[in-house]
Design an enzyme around this catalytic site. Sequence first.
Site, PDB file in Angstrom:
ATOM      1  N   TYR A 154      70.093  99.774  17.542  1.00 25.24           N
ATOM      2  CA  TYR A 154      69.727  98.946  18.693  1.00 25.24           C
ATOM      3  C   TYR A 154      69.342  99.816  19.894  1.00 25.24           C
ATOM      4  CZ  TYR A 154      71.764  94.576  16.739  1.00 25.24           C
ATOM      5  OH  TYR A 154      72.065  93.455  15.990  1.00 25.24           O
ATOM      6  N   ASP A 173      77.103  98.847   2.014  1.00 23.09           N
ATOM      7  CA  ASP A 173      76.823  97.821   0.991  1.00 23.09           C
ATOM      8  C   ASP A 173      78.083  97.558   0.154  1.00 23.09           C
ATOM      9  OD1 ASP A 173      76.457 100.441   0.121  1.00 23.09           O
ATOM     10  OD2 ASP A 173      74.701 100.029  -1.122  1.00 23.09           O
ATOM     11  N   ASP A 181      79.151  88.676  10.976  1.00 19.49           N
ATOM     12  CA  ASP A 181      78.787  87.316  10.565  1.00 19.49           C
ATOM     13  C   ASP A 181      79.450  87.006   9.219  1.00 19.49           C
ATOM     14  OD1 ASP A 181      77.104  86.848  12.806  1.00 19.49           O
ATOM     15  OD2 ASP A 181      75.648  85.780  11.576  1.00 19.49           O
ATOM     16  N   LYS A 202      75.746 104.443   5.899  1.00 19.13           N
ATOM     17  CA  LYS A 202      74.818 104.413   4.756  1.00 19.13           C
ATOM     18  C   LYS A 202      74.217 105.815   4.663  1.00 19.13           C
ATOM     19  CE  LYS A 202      72.457 102.458   1.477  1.00 19.13           C
ATOM     20  NZ  LYS A 202      73.048 101.998   0.217  1.00 19.13           N
ATOM     21  N   ASP A 222      77.134  94.287  13.294  1.00 19.60           N
ATOM     22  CA  ASP A 222      76.595  92.963  13.612  1.00 19.60           C
ATOM     23  C   ASP A 222      76.555  92.121  12.342  1.00 19.60           C
ATOM     24  OD1 ASP A 222      75.154  90.846  14.979  1.00 19.60           O
ATOM     25  OD2 ASP A 222      73.415  91.520  13.830  1.00 19.60           O
TER      26      ASP A 222
HETATM   27  C1  IPM Z   1      75.604  89.311  18.255  1.00 14.84           C
HETATM   28  C2  IPM Z   1      74.167  88.846  18.212  1.00 14.84           C
HETATM   29  C3  IPM Z   1      73.280  89.811  18.975  1.00 14.84           C
HETATM   30  C4  IPM Z   1      73.405  91.178  18.326  1.00 14.84           C
HETATM   31  C5  IPM Z   1      71.812  89.394  19.046  1.00 14.84           C
HETATM   32  C6  IPM Z   1      71.673  88.044  19.650  1.00 14.84           C
HETATM   33  C7  IPM Z   1      70.969  90.394  19.753  1.00 14.84           C
HETATM   34  O1  IPM Z   1      73.740  88.672  16.897  1.00 14.84           O
HETATM   35  O2  IPM Z   1      76.143  89.482  19.353  1.00 14.84           O
HETATM   36  O3  IPM Z   1      76.201  89.460  17.189  1.00 14.84           O
HETATM   37  O4  IPM Z   1      72.775  91.425  17.291  1.00 14.84           O
HETATM   38  O5  IPM Z   1      74.125  91.995  18.876  1.00 14.84           O
HETATM   39 MN    MN Z   2      75.311  88.894  15.462  1.00 14.19          MN
END
Ligand code: IPM
Ligand code: MN
Length: 358
Positions: free
Chosen positions: A143, A226, A254, A193, A250
């Site tokens: 990022y 992975d 999720d 990785k 990130d």
């Molecule tokens: C998070 C989100 C952000 C990230 C996006 C919206 C840029 O997915 O905070 O997890 O990837 O950091």
């Molecule tokens: Mn995210």
Amino acid sequence: MKAFPIADDARRPYRIALIPGDGVGPEVIAEARKVVDALALPVDWTELPWGSAYFHEHGRMMPAEWEEALRTYDAVLMGAVGDPSVPDHISLWGLILEIRQRLDLWANLRPARLLEGIPTPLAGVGPADIDMLFVRENSEGEYSGAGGRAHSGHPHEVAVETSVFTRAATERVLRLAFELAEGRRGILTSATKSNASRFGYVLWDEIAAEVAADHSGVRYERILVDALAARMVRDPASLDVVVGSNLFADILTDLAAAIQGGMGMAASANVAPGTDAPGVFEPVHGSAPDIAGQGIANPSGAIWSAALMLEHLGEREAAGQLIRALEDVCRDGPRTHDVGGEAGTVEVGDAVAARVGA
Ligand code: IPM
Ligand code: MN
Ligand code: NAD
């Protein structure tokens, strides 16, 4: 860290900025604010109307002087940004990513714990098996924002997206992760990785091994990202603190959110330990345009993020009270649809606020 002990009568109220943002952001933030208010702490809230509507009016996601403005607060509680009417890379780089980078909020802490009463999609596991803390490098890596595009529209069009790994940023986040592991179950899993990408992640692995040598009480393990994704599903109980780069953590958070019951459950803290920068506390989920405006979003991740904020401000007791109230409501209901209930956003917020005040 700024802390104003309860016993100090002369303390001034906490100055907290709210950035409700887009989509379900305002819906969940209203509930997080409500439960903090139920704690009766001295808090001055300021709502900042930044986000996609602001963009349509002003041509930017937040005002040019946003940084001076935010630095006057003790903390920021944020909902989410992102709206189908604004390209995501514009809205996110115009707000949350800009804030994380410019305030150098280099650590993103994301606890992933399965609370009692919340269903997990994993078979044969329960709350005792799912208690992870993700420590995400939050300032650079994939990022970094460095790159560019050339030859627009031509067959030889090219886009370059450069990952940046510095020793300083890698070392500080690894040190923090080891320290946090020391205060928990003593296991630190570092995901890279470094088989395919042979520079940044190799540097990361080398620094991790160096920092591990300073923390003999922590069991350090290196794993390819992975393989870690599979292990989170097969054996989440084996994981305690997990540290990873900006993009990897990130994606993994999720997955972790899904394991702890869904996107609506997960909380996060963007912080810069050891500095005066205000932390930004936000649920892991996005603006969820598919359910926005329906009053059904789960406010738990936002409420949990408010608890992380209170803890960061030094209000440990209040933070604990809030978490316990959230745990009670998850166990006893009401719950939103995504976690097997029938309640709306406000009903859940009201229930947590009532438990906090009880
Ligand atoms: C998070 C989100 C952000 C990230 C996006 C919206 C840029 O997915 O905070 O997890 O990837 O950091
Ligand atoms: Mn995210
Ligand atoms: P999302 O997290 O918004 O939604 C993914 C899925 O989870 C959807 O089905 C949604 O309904 C569900 N969900 C999310 N929050 C929920 C909640 N509180 N309760 C119940 N269900 C919930 O991710 P997305 O769809 O990939 O992104 C939507 C927008 O949000 C995009 O513009 C994206 O860039 C943005 N985004 C912003 C942030 C942030 O501001 N921190 C984080 C992630 C995504």
